[in-house]
Scaffold this motif. Structure first.
Motif, PDB file in Angstrom:
ATOM      1  N   PRO A 205       0.874  57.828  -8.868  1.00 28.04           N
ATOM      2  CA  PRO A 205       1.668  57.060  -9.837  1.00 28.04           C
ATOM      3  C   PRO A 205       2.984  56.533  -9.267  1.00 28.04           C
ATOM      4  CG  PRO A 205       0.828  59.066 -10.841  1.00 28.04           C
ATOM      5  CD  PRO A 205       0.584  59.181  -9.370  1.00 28.04           C
ATOM      6  N   THR A 206       3.594  57.293  -8.353  1.00 23.93           N
ATOM      7  CA  THR A 206       4.905  56.921  -7.811  1.00 23.93           C
ATOM      8  C   THR A 206       4.825  56.435  -6.367  1.00 23.93           C
ATOM      9  OG1 THR A 206       5.299  59.175  -7.049  1.00 23.93           O
ATOM     10  CG2 THR A 206       6.025  58.615  -9.282  1.00 23.93           C
ATOM     11  N   ARG A 207       3.654  56.646  -5.714  1.00 26.26           N
ATOM     12  CA  ARG A 207       3.486  56.330  -4.290  1.00 26.26           C
ATOM     13  C   ARG A 207       4.512  57.088  -3.439  1.00 26.26           C
ATOM     14  NH1 ARG A 207       1.974  49.845  -4.054  1.00 26.26           N
ATOM     15  NH2 ARG A 207       0.423  49.902  -5.735  1.00 26.26           N
ATOM     16  N   ASP A 208       4.825  58.279  -3.859  1.00 32.20           N
ATOM     17  CA  ASP A 208       5.755  59.154  -3.158  1.00 32.20           C
ATOM     18  C   ASP A 208       4.933  60.170  -2.373  1.00 32.20           C
ATOM     19  OD1 ASP A 208       7.718  60.846  -2.280  1.00 32.20           O
ATOM     20  OD2 ASP A 208       8.189  61.674  -4.261  1.00 32.20           O
ATOM     21  N   LEU A 209       5.053  60.167  -1.051  1.00 31.81           N
ATOM     22  CA  LEU A 209       4.250  61.052  -0.214  1.00 31.81           C
ATOM     23  C   LEU A 209       4.876  62.428  -0.013  1.00 31.81           C
ATOM     24  CD1 LEU A 209       3.034  58.630   2.626  1.00 31.81           C
ATOM     25  CD2 LEU A 209       1.845  59.288   0.520  1.00 31.81           C
ATOM     26  N   SER A 210       6.063  62.648  -0.526  1.00 32.43           N
ATOM     27  CA  SER A 210       6.743  63.917  -0.254  1.00 32.43           C
ATOM     28  C   SER A 210       5.964  65.144  -0.735  1.00 32.43           C
ATOM     29  CB  SER A 210       8.154  63.908  -0.850  1.00 32.43           C
ATOM     30  OG  SER A 210       8.124  63.758  -2.257  1.00 32.43           O
TER      31      SER A 210
ATOM     32  N   PHE B 143     -10.695  66.016   3.135  1.00 32.48           N
ATOM     33  CA  PHE B 143      -9.321  66.446   2.906  1.00 32.48           C
ATOM     34  C   PHE B 143      -8.483  65.290   2.371  1.00 32.48           C
ATOM     35  CE2 PHE B 143      -5.089  67.739   4.906  1.00 32.48           C
ATOM     36  CZ  PHE B 143      -4.792  68.639   3.892  1.00 32.48           C
ATOM     37  N   HIS B 144      -8.549  65.105   1.045  1.00 37.10           N
ATOM     38  CA  HIS B 144      -7.777  64.034   0.416  1.00 37.10           C
ATOM     39  C   HIS B 144      -7.003  64.590  -0.780  1.00 37.10           C
ATOM     40  CE1 HIS B 144     -10.707  63.845  -2.852  1.00 37.10           C
ATOM     41  NE2 HIS B 144     -11.686  63.627  -1.983  1.00 37.10           N
TER      42      HIS B 144
ATOM     43  N   THR C  97      -9.674  61.664   7.037  1.00 39.97           N
ATOM     44  CA  THR C  97      -9.719  61.443   5.592  1.00 39.97           C
ATOM     45  C   THR C  97      -8.331  61.590   4.972  1.00 39.97           C
ATOM     46  OG1 THR C  97     -12.005  62.211   5.540  1.00 39.97           O
ATOM     47  CG2 THR C  97     -10.820  62.182   3.443  1.00 39.97           C
ATOM     48  N   PHE C  98      -7.524  62.459   5.538  1.00 48.22           N
ATOM     49  CA  PHE C  98      -6.145  62.616   5.083  1.00 48.22           C
ATOM     50  C   PHE C  98      -5.405  61.285   5.105  1.00 48.22           C
ATOM     51  CE2 PHE C  98      -1.747  63.462   6.746  1.00 48.22           C
ATOM     52  CZ  PHE C  98      -1.185  63.898   5.553  1.00 48.22           C
ATOM     53  N   PHE C  99      -5.489  60.569   6.212  1.00 46.40           N
ATOM     54  CA  PHE C  99      -4.775  59.295   6.320  1.00 46.40           C
ATOM     55  C   PHE C  99      -5.458  58.180   5.520  1.00 46.40           C
ATOM     56  CE2 PHE C  99      -2.717  61.059  10.277  1.00 46.40           C
ATOM     57  CZ  PHE C  99      -1.443  61.081   9.725  1.00 46.40           C
TER      58      PHE C  99
ATOM     59  N   ILE D 180      -4.125  58.424   2.117  1.00 47.25           N
ATOM     60  CA  ILE D 180      -2.789  57.841   1.991  1.00 47.25           C
ATOM     61  C   ILE D 180      -2.862  56.317   1.950  1.00 47.25           C
ATOM     62  CG2 ILE D 180      -0.587  57.530   3.199  1.00 47.25           C
ATOM     63  CD1 ILE D 180      -0.828  60.443   4.092  1.00 47.25           C
ATOM     64  N   GLU D 181      -3.736  55.732   2.747  1.00 46.34           N
ATOM     65  CA  GLU D 181      -3.922  54.274   2.679  1.00 46.34           C
ATOM     66  C   GLU D 181      -4.290  53.848   1.261  1.00 46.34           C
ATOM     67  OE1 GLU D 181      -5.731  53.698   7.219  1.00 46.34           O
ATOM     68  OE2 GLU D 181      -6.958  53.249   5.460  1.00 46.34           O
ATOM     69  N   MET D 182      -5.159  54.614   0.636  1.00 44.78           N
ATOM     70  CA  MET D 182      -5.589  54.286  -0.724  1.00 44.78           C
ATOM     71  C   MET D 182      -4.455  54.504  -1.725  1.00 44.78           C
ATOM     72  SD  MET D 182      -9.416  55.937  -0.577  1.00 44.78           S
ATOM     73  CE  MET D 182      -9.833  55.459  -2.256  1.00 44.78           C
ATOM     74  N   ALA D 183      -3.717  55.604  -1.557  1.00 42.97           N
ATOM     75  CA  ALA D 183      -2.636  55.915  -2.487  1.00 42.97           C
ATOM     76  C   ALA D 183      -1.547  54.853  -2.460  1.00 42.97           C
ATOM     77  CB  ALA D 183      -2.039  57.281  -2.157  1.00 42.97           C
ATOM     78  N   LEU D 184      -1.273  54.326  -1.265  1.00 41.30           N
ATOM     79  CA  LEU D 184      -0.210  53.339  -1.108  1.00 41.30           C
ATOM     80  C   LEU D 184      -0.730  51.906  -1.104  1.00 41.30           C
ATOM     81  CD1 LEU D 184       2.007  55.068   1.628  1.00 41.30           C
ATOM     82  CD2 LEU D 184       2.097  55.308  -0.864  1.00 41.30           C
ATOM     83  N   GLU D 185      -2.067  51.761  -1.265  1.00 47.26           N
ATOM     84  CA  GLU D 185      -2.715  50.445  -1.258  1.00 47.26           C
ATOM     85  C   GLU D 185      -2.390  49.685   0.031  1.00 47.26           C
ATOM     86  OE1 GLU D 185      -1.906  48.338  -4.877  1.00 47.26           O
ATOM     87  OE2 GLU D 185      -2.670  49.947  -6.143  1.00 47.26           O
ATOM     88  N   LEU D 186      -2.570  50.376   1.144  1.00 47.02           N
ATOM     89  CA  LEU D 186      -2.321  49.806   2.462  1.00 47.02           C
ATOM     90  C   LEU D 186      -3.605  49.216   3.035  1.00 47.02           C
ATOM     91  CD1 LEU D 186      -0.230  52.762   3.963  1.00 47.02           C
ATOM     92  CD2 LEU D 186       0.671  50.638   2.986  1.00 47.02           C
ATOM     93  N   ASP D 187      -3.444  48.373   4.045  1.00 48.36           N
ATOM     94  CA  ASP D 187      -4.606  47.861   4.769  1.00 48.36           C
ATOM     95  C   ASP D 187      -5.263  48.990   5.558  1.00 48.36           C
ATOM     96  OD1 ASP D 187      -4.122  45.295   3.845  1.00 48.36           O
ATOM     97  OD2 ASP D 187      -2.915  44.740   5.605  1.00 48.36           O
ATOM     98  N   ASP D 188      -6.555  48.821   5.849  1.00 52.11           N
ATOM     99  CA  ASP D 188      -7.257  49.792   6.689  1.00 52.11           C
ATOM    100  C   ASP D 188      -6.546  49.934   8.035  1.00 52.11           C
ATOM    101  OD1 ASP D 188      -9.102  50.024   4.688  1.00 52.11           O
ATOM    102  OD2 ASP D 188     -10.631  48.802   5.680  1.00 52.11           O
TER     103      ASP D 188
END
Length: 337
Positions: free
Chosen positions: A113-118, A212-213, A243-245, A248-256
């Protein structure tokens, strides 16, 4: 396995048995159920049931025959590391059944919801420490039937994978082109060298979660719970980072294949406990070498699952094997060979 067997979880006879077991095991733990048993998740490879009780929400999980070991593995892990594993009330390893207490909210609820990875910070550190601890339990883990994807075995498994041409979907929609299949065969020697070079760093084998997501980590009152070990394998520990990274790509809507400074910081946190096995520079080099290996380990896991499916279910998931092999070629091209 025929298609109908994939969904035994919806068979009234199976449900009756599962419900009876849940009630009996809850009673054995002096827990009284206070609600109806619900079935929120049904997949070909597993199902989850849940029910309210006077001890809080309880969850039941059953797995398909090809990952029957998950319950026994989870039971072992909970014995070794009770602080960060599911709180099990009962296990039937023969049937692959588990009954457990509620572990809280998925990590995903705190990140997406916040795109906060902390919130990942303490989780990735604990996971790293867990893997290091599990290096001393490999023989016992393998004895449970966990897939053996250690580096010395992967080149042979890679060749076997390519020999199953049906799973490659050659020249089909979402499949591999003939030229891509030829390239994968030509990469056989390079992959073997990749595995040997990674092994040369001397980082011990450990347990790879396999999926691991941020949906497979639970948080409750500061407690971290790692669950859903059905895709686990014994291999190079850094394989888990794939899968961890991607998560994160999905959570932040980043490119592959993105790699942001925040992701780099999380990698540093993960690698810090591993410095007992090598310098920071060496560990980073090993991580780069682990990327093609991780793609193949993930492909092998999906190949095992898809091989049990038939009809529409197989069609729904079959494209994943070719897609992961394409990912492997991307990472293989980045190696200095």
């Amino acid at each position: 396995m025929v298609e109908q067997l994939q969904l035994d979880w919806q068979d009234p006879a199976w449900q009756k048995q599962a419900h009876a077991w849940i009630r009996a095991e809850a009673k054995r733990s002096l827990i009284q159920l206070t609600g109806e048993i619900e079935q929120p998740h049904v997949y070909a490879w597993s199902t989850v049931l849940r029910v309210q009780s006077d001890a809080g929400l309880l969850f039941f999980k059953a797995t398909a025959p090809e990952t029957l070991y998950e319950s026994a593995l989870t039971q072992k892990l909970a014995g070794w590391y009770p602080d960060c594993m599911p709180e099990l009330l009962a296990v039937d390893a023969r049937r692959g059944w588990m009954l457990m207490r509620d572990g809280g909210q998925p990590l995903r609820a705190f990140i997406r919801p916040t795109r906060d990875l902390s919130p990942w910070d303490p989780v990735i550190m604990r996971y790293s420490e867990l893997q290091i601890g599990l290096t001393g339990h490999i023989a016992e883990i393998l004895s449970l039937g966990i897939p053996d994807h250690r580096l010395a075995l992967l080149p042979s498994l890679y060749s076997q994978l390519l020999a199953d041409e049906g799973s490659l979907m050659i020249d089909q929609d979402k499949g591999l082109a003939g030229a891509e299949v030829l390239r994968l065969h030509k990469l056989t020697a390079r992959f073997e060298q990749n595995c040997a070079d990674l092994a040369a760093f001397g980082i011990p084998d450990s347990l790879n979660h396999g999926d691991f997501h941020d949906g497979n980590v639970l948080l409750k009152n500061g407690r971290i719970t790692f669950f859903d070990w059905g895709d686990a394998s014994v291999t190079h520990p850094f394989v888990s980072l794939r899968t961890f990274f991607v998560s994160i790509e999905m959570a932040l809507e980043l490119d592959d294949y993105s790699f942001t400074p925040a992701m780099a910081a999380l990698l540093d946190r993960y690698l810090a406990p591993w410095q007992k096995f090598g310098s920071c520079k060496a560990l980073l080099a090993a991580y780069r070498l682990s990327k093609p290996v991780a793609s193949i380990v993930k492909t092998l896991a999906w190949h095992k699952t898809i091989s049990t499916l038939a009809g529409p279910l197989r069609k729904e998931y079959a494209w994943i094997v070719p897609e992961l092999l394409k990912e492997f070629m991307v990472y293989a091209d980045l190696l200095p060979y």
